[in-house]
Design an enzyme around this catalytic site. Structure first.
Site, PDB file in Angstrom:
ATOM      1  CG  HIS A 185      30.394  69.705  34.299  1.00 40.10           C
ATOM      2  ND1 HIS A 185      29.651  69.047  33.338  1.00 40.10           N
ATOM      3  CD2 HIS A 185      31.221  68.767  34.840  1.00 40.10           C
ATOM      4  CE1 HIS A 185      30.021  67.780  33.291  1.00 40.10           C
ATOM      5  NE2 HIS A 185      30.963  67.571  34.197  1.00 40.10           N
TER       6      HIS A 185
ATOM      7  CB  CYS B 158      31.623  66.108  37.046  1.00 39.72           C
ATOM      8  SG  CYS B 158      33.385  66.506  36.942  1.00 39.72           S
TER       9      CYS B 158
END
Length: 181
Positions: free
Chosen positions: A134, A156
């Protein structure tokens, strides 16, 4: 007079910051994800090297793009349980995408796989999930590459917003991703 000058400079700096922040916020939530690149330009695999903090987009085994990344706040080792802030290692797939993510666009990594679930079950813990590639949290895109100074995600893989728009357009759902230590 010096005090007045310092206050004026501080107010001017604050105004410039707020103008940039307002512009960034206006871009956030525009609801438009980039179009996909032509198939011939898309990646057919992804490779993440955690130790080098690098994401490579591959086509026919050759890198077509490379990005510096930030990882989970505890990056060493394989993700073992929910909340450990580790980025998993292993072979996964980009299985869906979120144009309305809390971080500028996101591509979901298919963690946990069967082996991850089995390891977590044996340890009596939840393996966690929602591991993504992301951009920066919405409203914080102005930070740009400054985010690379530390590993800050919950597991992430983070890039700048501009890089995420490019990655989004080049990586179709179903693309395999290998994450190595």
């Amino acid at each position: 007079m010096k005090r007045f000058f310092k206050i004026a400079v501080a107010l001017a700096a604050l105004a410039l910051f707020l103008a940039g922040y307002t512009a960034a916020m206006a871009r956030v939530g525009s609801g438009t994800a980039p179009d996909m690149a032509p198939k011939a330009e898309q990646a057919d695999a992804l490779r993440v090297d955690k130790s080098e903090r690098r994401l490579d987009l591959l086509r026919n085994g050759e890198a077509i793009a490379s990005y510096a990344i930030s990882l989970g706040a505890a990056p060493e080792g394989h993700k073992g349980r929910e909340g450990d802030e580790r980025t998993p290692t292993g072979d996964y797939v980009i299985d869906w995408r979120n144009p309305n993510s809390i971080a500028h666009l996101s591509l979901h990594i298919s963690y946990p796989n069967e082996a991850d679930r089995a390891r977590a079950a044996e340890a009596g813990v939840s393996p966690g999930g929602d591991i993504m590639i992301h951009g920066l949290p919405n409203g914080w895109g102005w930070l740009g590459a400054v985010h690379l100074v530390w590993d800050w995600t919950n597991g992430c893989i983070a890039v700048t917003d501009a890089q995420m728009r490019e990655i989004w357009s080049l990586v179709p759902d179903g693309t395999p991703i290998t994450i190595t230590e």
